[in-house]
Design a protein around this motif. Structure first.
Motif, PDB file in Angstrom:
ATOM      1  N   GLU A 164       8.161 -34.072  -6.032  1.00 17.95           N
ATOM      2  CA  GLU A 164       6.913 -33.650  -5.370  1.00 17.95           C
ATOM      3  C   GLU A 164       6.225 -32.483  -6.079  1.00 17.95           C
ATOM      4  OE1 GLU A 164       7.264 -33.142  -1.119  1.00 17.95           O
ATOM      5  OE2 GLU A 164       5.332 -32.136  -0.969  1.00 17.95           O
ATOM      6  N   ARG A 237       5.482 -42.862   6.109  1.00  4.85           N
ATOM      7  CA  ARG A 237       6.685 -42.062   6.361  1.00  4.85           C
ATOM      8  C   ARG A 237       6.804 -41.630   7.815  1.00  4.85           C
ATOM      9  NH1 ARG A 237       5.778 -37.554   8.675  1.00  4.85           N
ATOM     10  NH2 ARG A 237       7.077 -36.174   7.411  1.00  4.85           N
ATOM     11  N   ASP A 269       9.189 -44.939   3.933  1.00  2.37           N
ATOM     12  CA  ASP A 269      10.240 -43.921   3.894  1.00  2.37           C
ATOM     13  C   ASP A 269      10.900 -43.900   5.282  1.00  2.37           C
ATOM     14  OD1 ASP A 269      11.679 -41.567   4.224  1.00  2.37           O
ATOM     15  OD2 ASP A 269      10.210 -40.298   3.208  1.00  2.37           O
ATOM     16  N   HIS A 272      12.439 -40.085   6.630  1.00  2.00           N
ATOM     17  CA  HIS A 272      11.613 -39.099   7.337  1.00  2.00           C
ATOM     18  C   HIS A 272      11.033 -39.677   8.622  1.00  2.00           C
ATOM     19  CE1 HIS A 272      11.985 -37.157   3.433  1.00  2.00           C
ATOM     20  NE2 HIS A 272      11.861 -36.029   4.107  1.00  2.00           N
TER      21      HIS A 272
HETATM   22  C1  PEP Z   1      10.274 -35.506   1.275  1.00  2.00           C
HETATM   23  O1  PEP Z   1      10.069 -36.632   0.772  1.00  2.00           O
HETATM   24  O2  PEP Z   1      11.334 -34.875   1.125  1.00  2.00           O
HETATM   25  C2  PEP Z   1       9.240 -34.914   2.164  1.00  2.00           C
HETATM   26  C3  PEP Z   1       9.095 -33.619   2.282  1.00  2.00           C
HETATM   27  O3  PEP Z   1       8.551 -35.853   2.829  1.00  2.00           O
HETATM   28  P1  PEP Z   1       7.227 -35.745   3.756  1.00  2.00           P
HETATM   29  O4  PEP Z   1       6.165 -35.150   2.882  1.00  2.00           O
HETATM   30  O5  PEP Z   1       6.971 -37.188   4.095  1.00  2.00           O
HETATM   31  O6  PEP Z   1       7.592 -34.932   4.947  1.00  2.00           O
END
Ligand code: PEP
Ligand code: MN
Length: 344
Positions: A164, A237, A269, A272
């Motif tokens: 990220e 997610r 995902d 999450h």
């Molecule tokens: C992650 O993928 O660890 C994460 C922080 O996901 P999100 O941005 O979907 O909360």
């Protein structure tokens, strides 16, 4: 506006059409699909159609795109976009699983996780070096050292790396390491960040915001594509609802809706979304059944000691069980699961 060109159009004709569009204030994006070549003309505030356009050599027809997102829409490109990097292949009937810890914690933790997820067929290693945490006192990530460990894990296993970026100023730095750049849910509408990754020519995994509509999500993808980066992977997610028995509510319908409205690959995902490792498999399978082109899954060598998101992380054995179930469902759906390496 979409200018549909003759499939055998020459460079000179294309250039002439682009010149006319530019005179009217449009920016042109050439999109070569399987069945047709189109020029996506965007950004002219008046949105006038140049009268000569339909008469120009090589022009088949001119269409207006009704949705506010243009380059992202299926109207612009009817066939699925397939995103390939390393052994990852997403979209157009190909499914990949991207897996690894929430956060890079140490070299040993990351390499162990990488070897385990590779063993069970993940196509890429995920791991955050810059972590968006709700509390300023929580572990914020190893930052540059985390990126270095990700490079070491890629050298060691050959897996592509997903990580990220939170800050526009760090995009260049993160892009030196990441094969796929992740934009987190909290940054889905960080427009300077979206513009910055739009300048890259590398896949971007765009998570849906915690309370974003599908349209807002697709508009965020449009920001990236309008910069000329056409490799966007949409990731559902989970969203915030009144329900408290899960961390978020996996919006399965958003997967099917996004697949219908856009040609971009859509992944899910389940980690999450559910916030609980026991929910990962059912949510993952539901997502694939709804049309998802892949999964992003948190896996930790020892979830109980994880510095971030332990309760939702699978241990390697459970990840192996998930992959066996995924393999069966993907075959049933008539799709192909692309593994990082063949099973050992
Ligand atoms: C992650 O993928 O660890 C994460 C922080 O996901 P999100 O941005 O979907 O909360
Ligand atoms: Mn996480």
């Amino acid at each position: 506006m979409i200018v549909v060109m003759d499939l055998h159009v020459g460079e000179k004709e294309l250039q002439a059409v682009e010149n006319v569009l530019q005179q009217y204030g449009y920016r042109c994006h050439l999109i070569r699909g399987e069945q047709r070549i189109v020029i996506g003309a965007v950004g002219a505030t008046k949105g006038e159609i140049p009268p000569v356009l339909e008469t120009m050599p090589g022009v088949e027809k001119v269409l207006r795109v009704m949705q506010p997102y243009k380059l992202v829409s299926r109207e612009m490109k009817p066939d699925d976009t397939v995103i390939r990097t390393g052994s990852v292949c997403l979209g157009g009937g190909y499914v990949s699983v991207l897996a690894g810890p929430c956060a890079v914690e140490s070299l040993e933790q990351l390499i162990t996780a990488a070897r385990e997820v590779k063993k069970y067929g993940a196509a890429a290693l995920r791991g955050g070096a810059f972590k968006p945490r709700t509390s300023p006192y929580a572990f914020q990530g190893l930052m540059e050292t985390g990126l270095e460990y990700l490079r070491r894990a890629r050298e060691e296993t050959g897996l592509a790396v997903v990580t990220e970026v939170m800050n526009p100023a760090d995009v260049e730095l993160v892009a030196e390491t990441a094969d796929i750049i992740q934009i987190g849910a909290r940054n889905m509408q960080n427009f300077p960040l979206l513009k910055e990754v739009g300048q890259l020519r590398r896949p971007v995994l765009l998570k849906r915001g915690l309370a974003a509509t599908v349209e807002e999500w697709l508009m965020a993808a449009e920001y990236i594509m309008s910069g000329g980066n056409y490799q966007v992977i949409l990731c559902e997610r989970g969203i915030r609802t009144f329900e408290t028995s899960t961390r978020n509510t996996l919006d399965v319908s958003a997967i099917a809706v996004a697949k219908r409205l856009s040609h971009l690959p859509v992944i899910a995902d389940p980690s999450h979304a559910g916030g609980n490792w026991r929910l990962v498999q059912p949510l993952a399978l539901a997502s694939l059944a709804a049309g998802a082109d892949g999964l992003l899954v948190e896996v930790h060598p020892d979830p109980q000691s994880a510095l971030c998101d332990g309760p939702q992380s699978l241990n390697p054995q459970h990840f192996g069980e998930l992959m066996a179930a995924v393999e069966g469902l993907v075959a049933l759906l008539g799709k192909k699961l692309v593994r990082g390496v063949e099973r050992q």
